[in-house]
Enzyme design. Structure first.
Site, short mmCIF file in Angstrom:
data_model
loop_
_atom_site.label_atom_id
_atom_site.label_comp_id
_atom_site.label_asym_id
_atom_site.label_seq_id
_atom_site.Cartn_x
_atom_site.Cartn_y
_atom_site.Cartn_z
CG HIS A 46 -1.97 -1.03 1.20
ND1 HIS A 46 -3.02 -1.02 2.08
CD2 HIS A 46 -2.14 -2.12 0.43
CE1 HIS A 46 -3.81 -2.05 1.83
NE2 HIS A 46 -3.29 -2.74 0.85
CD GLU A 48 -1.74 4.15 3.49
OE1 GLU A 48 -2.88 4.37 3.93
OE2 GLU A 48 -1.50 3.35 2.55
CB CYS A 76 -6.39 -0.47 5.42
SG CYS A 76 -4.68 -1.05 5.23
CB CYS A 79 -1.78 1.51 6.23
SG CYS A 79 -1.46 0.70 4.64
#
Length: 161
Positions: A46, A48, A76, A79
């Site tokens: 992701h 991040e 999420c 993360c």
């Protein structure tokens, strides 16, 4: 947030969900990232996480105190926990994520009092631009998957499916 949006556009160009992140320390960008789980065959890639990995490698430390992460979509749970473990000071996000958001939309891990670190949160910064980018991406994806449908057809309420 504008730089994070630029990163999100990079993800879109590669066919990834357009989420971008920028890690800043003392007013300087130290790392950037965009979604790339498909291209990297990595479910943890992701935006991040990509930015955190890059920032930690440059800092030579897995902890990133004093840093702010700007991200176009609410983090999420994966993360959010990575940001907490990295000891990031502040998280600034754009669009809310009603399906997997862990900063208040579904769950708020940042407010969990039992955790030993907390990040300052700034929510819905440039939210309209961040949400519009995601909406257009998924609209385009739906058009590609159903080319026989009229591209201008809208369902009741103006929501296109």
């Amino acid at each position: 947030m504008r730089l994070a949006l630029d990163q999100a556009h990079n993800a879109w160009l590669l066919g990834e969900v357009p989420v971008g992140a920028v890690l800043v320390r003392e007013g300087r960008v130290i790392a950037t990232g965009y979604n790339r789980p498909i291209g990297d065959s990595d479910p943890t890639a992701h935006a991040e996480i990509v930015a955190l990995r890059q920032g930690a490698a440059l800092a030579g430390n897995y902890r990133l105190p004093g840093c702010t992460l700007y991200v176009t979509l609410e983090p999420c749970a994966m993360c959010a926990m990575a940001l907490l473990h990295a000891r990031v000071q502040r998280v600034v996000f754009g669009a809310r994520d009603p399906k997997t958001g862990a900063a208040g939309s579904v769950i708020d891990l940042f407010a969990e009092s039992r955790l030993n670190h907390h990040c300052q949160l700034s929510a819905e910064v440039e939210a309209q631009a961040c949400a519009a980018l995601l909406q257009e991406f998924f609209r385009a994806r739906r058009r590609q998957s159903r080319p026989d449908r009229d591209a201008d057809a809208s369902e009741p309420g103006g929501i296109r499916r």
